[in-house]
Write a protein that holds these residues in place. Structure first.
Motif, PDB file in Angstrom:
ATOM      1  N   LEU A 286       2.873   3.841  -1.891  1.00 11.50           N
ATOM      2  CA  LEU A 286       3.460   2.374  -1.754  1.00 11.50           C
ATOM      3  C   LEU A 286       2.516   1.571  -2.707  1.00 11.50           C
ATOM      4  O   LEU A 286       2.320   2.209  -2.888  1.00 11.50           O
TER       5      LEU A 286
ATOM      6  N   TYR B  57       9.470  -2.230   3.636  1.00 14.23           N
ATOM      7  CA  TYR B  57       9.137  -1.570   4.859  1.00 14.23           C
ATOM      8  C   TYR B  57       8.692  -3.177   5.038  1.00 14.23           C
ATOM      9  O   TYR B  57       7.350  -3.908   4.520  1.00 14.23           O
TER      10      TYR B  57
ATOM     11  N   VAL C 132       5.542  -3.967   2.357  1.00 18.09           N
ATOM     12  CA  VAL C 132       5.324  -3.391   1.421  1.00 18.09           C
ATOM     13  C   VAL C 132       6.859  -2.327   1.002  1.00 18.09           C
ATOM     14  O   VAL C 132       7.135  -2.281   1.774  1.00 18.09           O
TER      15      VAL C 132
ATOM     16  N   SER D 187      -2.171  -2.324   8.707  1.00 16.88           N
ATOM     17  CA  SER D 187      -0.458  -2.435   9.246  1.00 16.88           C
ATOM     18  C   SER D 187      -0.769  -1.553  10.348  1.00 16.88           C
ATOM     19  O   SER D 187      -0.858   0.153  10.003  1.00 16.88           O
ATOM     20  N   ASP D 188      -0.595  -2.026  11.745  1.00 18.90           N
ATOM     21  CA  ASP D 188      -0.926  -0.876  12.579  1.00 18.90           C
ATOM     22  C   ASP D 188       0.744   0.345  12.954  1.00 18.90           C
ATOM     23  O   ASP D 188       0.931   0.200  13.727  1.00 18.90           O
TER      24      ASP D 188
ATOM     25  N   GLN E  76       8.667   0.653  -1.801  1.00 22.42           N
ATOM     26  CA  GLN E  76       8.445   1.965  -1.721  1.00 22.42           C
ATOM     27  C   GLN E  76       9.668   2.305  -3.184  1.00 22.42           C
ATOM     28  O   GLN E  76      10.593   3.014  -2.277  1.00 22.42           O
TER      29      GLN E  76
ATOM     30  N   TRP F 284       1.910  -2.906  -2.045  1.00 24.62           N
ATOM     31  CA  TRP F 284       1.621  -4.073  -0.773  1.00 24.62           C
ATOM     32  C   TRP F 284       2.720  -4.908  -1.750  1.00 24.62           C
ATOM     33  O   TRP F 284       2.187  -5.486  -2.997  1.00 24.62           O
TER      34      TRP F 284
ATOM     35  N   TRP G 191       4.986  -0.029  11.308  1.00 23.54           N
ATOM     36  CA  TRP G 191       5.824  -0.009  11.031  1.00 23.54           C
ATOM     37  C   TRP G 191       7.535  -0.024  11.047  1.00 23.54           C
ATOM     38  O   TRP G 191       8.119   0.660  12.169  1.00 23.54           O
ATOM     39  N   GLY G 192       8.168  -1.030  10.059  1.00 25.65           N
ATOM     40  CA  GLY G 192       9.594  -0.675  10.333  1.00 25.65           C
ATOM     41  C   GLY G 192      10.493   0.676   9.575  1.00 25.65           C
ATOM     42  O   GLY G 192       9.312   0.847   8.957  1.00 25.65           O
ATOM     43  N   GLN G 193      11.539   1.166  10.213  1.00 26.34           N
ATOM     44  CA  GLN G 193      11.918   2.221   9.042  1.00 26.34           C
ATOM     45  C   GLN G 193      12.881   1.895   8.274  1.00 26.34           C
ATOM     46  O   GLN G 193      12.519   2.475   7.191  1.00 26.34           O
TER      47      GLN G 193
END
Lengths: 118, 107
Positions: free
Chosen positions: A45, A95, A37, A105-106, A39, A47, A108-110
Motif C-alpha cells: 500500500l 482506493y 491510497v 482509514s476506517d 497499490q 498513501w 475503504w472502497g473496492q
C-alpha cells in the motif's frame, strides 16, 4: 452502512490524465477527512493524498505532488482525484478511504484500476 | 518522511498457534499507529488504531502494543481467515506512510 464506490479508472497513455471519483454514502460526508491510497500490482500500500472534511486542507505524497489534485464536493458526497502527467509507475489500484480525525482509514472502497501504458 | 519497516516479510504459522508481527518506525510516532489486514482481491480492513484499540467488529484475538518506534501486532489462536497480508501505518506526521507488509501464511 458506509459505502465507498470508486470509478474513473482505465487505460491511459503515459502523459495522459484521468479523474477518479469516489461516491460516498452511509455517513455525514462533510464531517470526515478522506484519502486516496494506491497499490501497484503485487506490491504494498502507498498513501497518495488526503483532504480534510471541509476541503480546506490537502496533503500529498512527494511522488504525486504537482501532478495529482485531490478535491471533494460535499453537496454530492463525492471525492475526486485528478491525475495528470501519468507515468507507468502510477499503474495501480486506487482506493478511496474514509478517515477519522486522526487520519487513519476506517472504511475503504473496492478500488479502481489505473493502467498507464502505451 | 517516516519509514516504516515490518518484520518478518513472511511468517509461516500453523492454525491454532499464535503469531507476532513487528513494525518499526524510523522516528518516534507516539501511539499514532494502525494495522490493516488485506486478503487477495480485497480492500484493506482496519484492525487496530492508536497502537492498541481494536476497530469495530474486530475479534479480541487481535491485539496491538508498543510506543515510540517499536510496535507489535499479536494474533492468538490463528484461524483460517487470519491468513493474509498485514500492514502497519503511521499517521503521526506527513506524509502518512505504510510498512511493506507481512504475509502470514499457513505452515
Amino acid at each position: 452502512e458506509v459505502q465507498l464506490v470508486e470509478s474513473g479508472g482505465g487505460l491511459v497513455q503515459p502523459g495522459g490524465s484521468l479523474r477518479l471519483s469516489c461516491a460516498a454514502s452511509g455517513f455525514t460526508f462533510s464531517r470526515y477527512a478522506m484519502s486516496w491510497v494506491r497499490q501497484a500490482p503485487g506490491k504494498g500500500l502507498e498513501w497518495v493524498s488526503a483532504i480534510s472534511g471541509s476541503g480546506g486542507s490537502t496533503f500529498y505524497a512527494d511522488s504525486v505532488k504537482g501532478r495529482f489534485t485531490i478535491s471533494r464536493d460535499n453537496s454530492k458526497n463525492t471525492l475526486f482525484l485528478q491525475t495528470n502527467s501519468l507515468r507507468a509507475g502510477d499503474t495501480a489500484v486506487y482506493y478511496c478511504a474514509k478517515d477519522n480525525s486522526a487520519w487513519y482509514s476506517d472504511y475503504w472502497g473496492q478500488g479502481t484500476l489505473v493502467t498507464v501504458s502505451s | 518522511e517516516t519509514v516504516m519497516t515490518q518484520s518478518p516479510v513472511t511468517l509461516s504459522v500453523s492454525p491454532g498457534e499464535g503469531a507476532t508481527l513487528s513494525c518499526r518506525a524510523s522516528q518516534s510516532i507516539s501511539s499514532s499507529l494502525a494495522w490493516y489486514q488485506q486478503k487477495p482481491g480485497q480492500a484493506p480492513r482496519l484492525l487496530i488504531y492508536g497502537t492498541s484499540t481494536r476497530a469495530t467488529g474486530i475479534t479480541a484475538r487481535f491485539s496491538g502494543s508498543g510506543s515510540g518506534t517499536e510496535f507489535t501486532l499479536t494474533i492468538s489462536s490463528l484461524q483460517s481467515e487470519d491468513f493474509a497480508v498485514y500492514y502497519c501505518q503511521q499517521y503521526d506526521n506527513w506524509p502518512i506512510t505504510f510498512g511493506q507488509g507481512t504475509r502470514l501464511e499457513i505452515k
